[in-house]
Design a protein around this motif. Structure first.
Motif, PDB file in Angstrom:
ATOM      1  N   SER A 181     -30.119 -12.927   8.522  1.00 15.14           N
ATOM      2  CA  SER A 181     -30.471 -11.595   9.021  1.00 15.14           C
ATOM      3  C   SER A 181     -30.989 -10.699   7.898  1.00 15.14           C
ATOM      4  O   SER A 181     -31.952  -9.940   8.082  1.00 15.14           O
ATOM      5  N   ILE A 182     -30.343 -10.781   6.735  1.00 17.64           N
ATOM      6  CA  ILE A 182     -30.818 -10.011   5.578  1.00 17.64           C
ATOM      7  C   ILE A 182     -32.191 -10.509   5.153  1.00 17.64           C
ATOM      8  O   ILE A 182     -33.079  -9.715   4.819  1.00 17.64           O
ATOM      9  N   TRP A 183     -32.378 -11.816   5.186  1.00 13.11           N
ATOM     10  CA  TRP A 183     -33.690 -12.393   4.861  1.00 13.11           C
ATOM     11  C   TRP A 183     -34.755 -11.903   5.843  1.00 13.11           C
ATOM     12  O   TRP A 183     -35.878 -11.577   5.443  1.00 13.11           O
ATOM     13  N   PHE A 184     -34.392 -11.832   7.132  1.00 12.57           N
ATOM     14  CA  PHE A 184     -35.286 -11.306   8.170  1.00 12.57           C
ATOM     15  C   PHE A 184     -35.704  -9.880   7.832  1.00 12.57           C
ATOM     16  O   PHE A 184     -36.882  -9.531   7.866  1.00 12.57           O
ATOM     17  N   TRP A 185     -34.738  -9.042   7.490  1.00 12.13           N
ATOM     18  CA  TRP A 185     -34.975  -7.626   7.192  1.00 12.13           C
ATOM     19  C   TRP A 185     -35.913  -7.470   5.991  1.00 12.13           C
ATOM     20  O   TRP A 185     -36.828  -6.635   5.998  1.00 12.13           O
ATOM     21  N   LEU A 186     -35.725  -8.305   4.981  1.00 14.47           N
ATOM     22  CA  LEU A 186     -36.517  -8.183   3.760  1.00 14.47           C
ATOM     23  C   LEU A 186     -37.926  -8.760   3.904  1.00 14.47           C
ATOM     24  O   LEU A 186     -38.831  -8.360   3.167  1.00 14.47           O
ATOM     25  N   ASN A 187     -38.116  -9.695   4.819  1.00 13.06           N
ATOM     26  CA  ASN A 187     -39.384 -10.423   4.883  1.00 13.06           C
ATOM     27  C   ASN A 187     -40.283 -10.086   6.075  1.00 13.06           C
ATOM     28  O   ASN A 187     -41.488 -10.339   5.997  1.00 13.06           O
ATOM     29  N   LEU A 188     -39.719  -9.549   7.152  1.00 12.73           N
ATOM     30  CA  LEU A 188     -40.585  -9.228   8.291  1.00 12.73           C
ATOM     31  C   LEU A 188     -41.506  -8.064   7.929  1.00 12.73           C
ATOM     32  O   LEU A 188     -41.021  -6.991   7.533  1.00 12.73           O
ATOM     33  N   PRO A 189     -42.821  -8.228   8.037  1.00 12.45           N
ATOM     34  CA  PRO A 189     -43.744  -7.133   7.723  1.00 12.45           C
ATOM     35  C   PRO A 189     -43.498  -5.921   8.617  1.00 12.45           C
ATOM     36  O   PRO A 189     -43.138  -6.062   9.789  1.00 12.45           O
ATOM     37  N   GLU A 190     -43.664  -4.749   8.052  1.00  8.24           N
ATOM     38  CA  GLU A 190     -43.529  -3.524   8.830  1.00  8.24           C
ATOM     39  C   GLU A 190     -44.604  -3.476   9.917  1.00  8.24           C
ATOM     40  O   GLU A 190     -45.702  -4.014   9.743  1.00  8.24           O
ATOM     41  N   SER A 191     -44.298  -2.828  11.043  1.00  3.67           N
ATOM     42  CA  SER A 191     -45.274  -2.682  12.122  1.00  3.67           C
ATOM     43  C   SER A 191     -46.466  -1.851  11.645  1.00  3.67           C
ATOM     44  O   SER A 191     -46.283  -0.784  11.050  1.00  3.67           O
ATOM     45  N   ARG A 192     -47.670  -2.360  11.882  1.00  2.59           N
ATOM     46  CA  ARG A 192     -48.875  -1.625  11.498  1.00  2.59           C
ATOM     47  C   ARG A 192     -49.641  -1.117  12.717  1.00  2.59           C
ATOM     48  O   ARG A 192     -50.518  -0.276  12.592  1.00  2.59           O
ATOM     49  N   ASN A 193     -49.300  -1.646  13.877  1.00  4.62           N
ATOM     50  CA  ASN A 193     -50.028  -1.258  15.086  1.00  4.62           C
ATOM     51  C   ASN A 193     -49.121  -0.600  16.124  1.00  4.62           C
ATOM     52  O   ASN A 193     -49.522  -0.396  17.266  1.00  4.62           O
ATOM     53  N   PHE A 194     -47.892  -0.297  15.712  1.00  2.00           N
ATOM     54  CA  PHE A 194     -46.939   0.347  16.609  1.00  2.00           C
ATOM     55  C   PHE A 194     -47.172   1.857  16.639  1.00  2.00           C
ATOM     56  O   PHE A 194     -47.336   2.494  15.597  1.00  2.00           O
ATOM     57  N   LYS A 195     -47.201   2.413  17.835  1.00  6.31           N
ATOM     58  CA  LYS A 195     -47.351   3.854  18.016  1.00  6.31           C
ATOM     59  C   LYS A 195     -46.155   4.371  18.813  1.00  6.31           C
ATOM     60  O   LYS A 195     -45.983   3.996  19.980  1.00  6.31           O
ATOM     61  N   PRO A 196     -45.321   5.200  18.200  1.00  4.77           N
ATOM     62  CA  PRO A 196     -44.125   5.703  18.901  1.00  4.77           C
ATOM     63  C   PRO A 196     -44.476   6.466  20.168  1.00  4.77           C
ATOM     64  O   PRO A 196     -45.495   7.152  20.235  1.00  4.77           O
ATOM     65  N   LYS A 197     -43.611   6.315  21.159  1.00  2.00           N
ATOM     66  CA  LYS A 197     -43.778   7.041  22.424  1.00  2.00           C
ATOM     67  C   LYS A 197     -42.476   7.775  22.740  1.00  2.00           C
ATOM     68  O   LYS A 197     -41.402   7.346  22.316  1.00  2.00           O
ATOM     69  N   PRO A 198     -42.558   8.855  23.481  1.00  2.00           N
ATOM     70  CA  PRO A 198     -41.322   9.556  23.871  1.00  2.00           C
ATOM     71  C   PRO A 198     -40.430   8.636  24.701  1.00  2.00           C
ATOM     72  O   PRO A 198     -40.921   7.832  25.503  1.00  2.00           O
ATOM     73  N   LEU A 199     -39.119   8.734  24.487  1.00  2.00           N
ATOM     74  CA  LEU A 199     -38.170   7.926  25.250  1.00  2.00           C
ATOM     75  C   LEU A 199     -38.210   8.344  26.712  1.00  2.00           C
ATOM     76  O   LEU A 199     -38.029   9.512  27.041  1.00  2.00           O
ATOM     77  N   ASN A 200     -38.482   7.384  27.615  1.00  2.00           N
ATOM     78  CA  ASN A 200     -38.643   7.696  29.033  1.00  2.00           C
ATOM     79  C   ASN A 200     -37.879   6.682  29.869  1.00  2.00           C
ATOM     80  O   ASN A 200     -38.452   5.755  30.443  1.00  2.00           O
ATOM     81  N   LEU A 201     -36.551   6.866  29.934  1.00  2.97           N
ATOM     82  CA  LEU A 201     -35.730   5.930  30.707  1.00  2.97           C
ATOM     83  C   LEU A 201     -35.972   6.054  32.201  1.00  2.97           C
ATOM     84  O   LEU A 201     -35.875   5.074  32.941  1.00  2.97           O
ATOM     85  N   LYS A 202     -36.315   7.252  32.668  1.00  3.71           N
ATOM     86  CA  LYS A 202     -36.594   7.431  34.089  1.00  3.71           C
ATOM     87  C   LYS A 202     -37.782   6.588  34.512  1.00  3.71           C
ATOM     88  O   LYS A 202     -37.761   5.906  35.547  1.00  3.71           O
ATOM     89  N   GLY A 203     -38.842   6.611  33.689  1.00  5.01           N
ATOM     90  CA  GLY A 203     -40.015   5.795  34.004  1.00  5.01           C
ATOM     91  C   GLY A 203     -39.694   4.314  34.013  1.00  5.01           C
ATOM     92  O   GLY A 203     -40.240   3.554  34.814  1.00  5.01           O
ATOM     93  N   LEU A 204     -38.777   3.899  33.116  1.00  6.79           N
ATOM     94  CA  LEU A 204     -38.373   2.500  33.071  1.00  6.79           C
ATOM     95  C   LEU A 204     -37.745   2.075  34.384  1.00  6.79           C
ATOM     96  O   LEU A 204     -38.121   1.049  34.972  1.00  6.79           O
TER      97      LEU A 204
END
Length: 403
Positions: A181-204
């Motif tokens: 898990s630590i290896w995963f955290w250190l090696n997984l590239p950061e998201s470059r195409n992720f765009k945050p959206k407002p949390l919308n549980l009602k829509g879910l």
């Protein structure tokens, strides 16, 4: 932003990290399965009660997978996946010190909540960060991590328990998982195409209920419940039988029986290709018939015949699951991620409910009762597949008419 391409260092690191993440998730989820007879003996509980160590985890996993993906839309993919893996690993280590069965169950409930962070998000990460021509390779490696992790978790716990104890076995899984898990955290590239959206549980929840009104999707969800319910029931209780006369196998040997999972690597690909020429319903029927055939073979007394039956059953399960899960993506025209989440919800609910119910049949009727229960479940899948096909045809006709 540019996407990860096959052959690059970033692509290789992302793939190996997600392989490790899948390995950790499914080794932790299923490490208790070969230990159920041990739990029954040490804590003085029935087989059905012992099976709750898996059922409560898959049930809470199923529920929280429905909402975890929505949290990642607002907070980011990597942070939730890494936190899920590290916390899950620590919980496994703590679980090894459970003083009684109630504590063990409580930790396994918490385990399901925390584990939901990776399966719900990993595919979304790959879809966003990997370029389309490389996505198949990336997805295949991630799914391989899932299956190999599930197999390794069972084999490691079975073998280590034989030499030491189930507590040391579970602690070992925790330490291995924490390092990965630590290896995963250190090696997984950061998201470059992720765009945050407002949390919308009602829509879910609106989108989830929309899918539940689709008759074809409901049939697929029912099939998912049956497939995983049958599969987990067989593997939950086969250990109980193989520990008894005339077999009296060791925990190590019982753990190694899970190597039959490798047959699923072939069957899922082969039956997927076969469905392109024969059609999904026919190939789904073939998979179900193979499962029935394998289940019946396990009623034979010779150990070789029993293991062959388990292998055939596993072959049919993975092939059928690949057909049903891909059918969900084809059927859901909008909000496919939510449709897939619902499929997994019913899939893991089958594991929880049917897996625990199988204990009643084991206690009352032995192995023949378990197989009878599995056969009844599988027979229910055939009318659902017929209804599924007719619902799909009707829906397509309506779409053509409306054009």
């Amino acid at each position: 932003m540019g996407k990860l391409q096959q052959g690059t260092t970033a692509f290789r690191k992302a793939n190996l990290a997600l392989f490790a993440g899948g390995f950790v998730t499914f080794s932790i989820l299923y490490d208790v399965q070969p230990l159920m007879p041990i739990f029954s003996k040490e804590f003085g509980v029935r087989a059905a009660t012992g099976s709750l160590t898996l059922s409560v985890t898959t049930f809470t996993l199923a529920i929280f997978m429905l909402v975890t993906s929505s949290f990642s839309e607002a907070w980011g993919r990597k942070i939730i996946m890494a936190a899920s893996l590290i916390l899950s690993s620590l919980i496994v280590i703590v679980t090894a010190f459970s003083p009684d069965f109630g504590s063990l169950l409580a930790f396994r409930v918490l385990q399901g909540v925390v584990l939901a962070g990776l399966p719900a998000i990993a595919m979304a990460y790959l879809g966003e960060e990997v370029e389309p021509n490389s996505l198949g390779v990336a997805m295949g490696l991630y799914i391989s991590g899932n299956s190999i992790g599930g197999m390794a978790g069972r084999i490691i716990t079975g073998s280590v328990t034989d030499f030491f104890s189930w507590r040391i076995a579970m602690g070992s899984i925790g330490v291995i998982s924490l390092l990965l898990s630590i290896w995963f955290w250190l090696n997984l590239p950061e998201s470059r195409n992720f765009k945050p959206k407002p949390l919308n549980l009602k829509g879910l929840f609106v989108s989830l209920f929309r899918h539940l009104r689709d008759p074809a999707l409901l049939c697929l969800f029912g099939i998912a419940f049956i497939l995983m319910g049958s599969f987990v029931t067989l593997f939950n209780y086969i250990g109980f039988q193989l520990l008894e006369p005339p077999y009296q196998l060791s925990q190590t040997i019982i753990g190694w029986i899970f190597i039959v999972y490798l047959t699923g690597t072939f069957s899922s690909t082969w039956m997927g290709r076969l469905s392109d020429s024969l059609g999904r319903r026919k190939v789904l029927w073939i998979g179900l018939l193979i499962m029935l055939f394998g289940a019946v073979l396990t009623l034979g007394e010779p150990l070789v015949l029993k293991i062959f039956g388990i292998a055939a059953f596993t072959f049919g399960f993975f092939g059928s699951h690949s057909i049903a899960s891909s059918w969900v993506g084809q059927r859901a025209k909008t909000e496919k991620a939510q449709a897939s989440s619902l499929y997994l919800f019913f899939y893991y609910s089958g594991s929880s409910i049917a897996g625990a119910a199988g204990g009643f049949f084991w206690a009352q009727y032995g192995w023949a009762g378990v197989i009878g229960f599995i056969i009844i479940l599988l027979l229910c899948a055939f009318p659902l597949s017929v209804k599924l096909s007719s619902a799909s045809v009707s829906s397509n006709a309506i779409r053509v008419k409306n054009k």
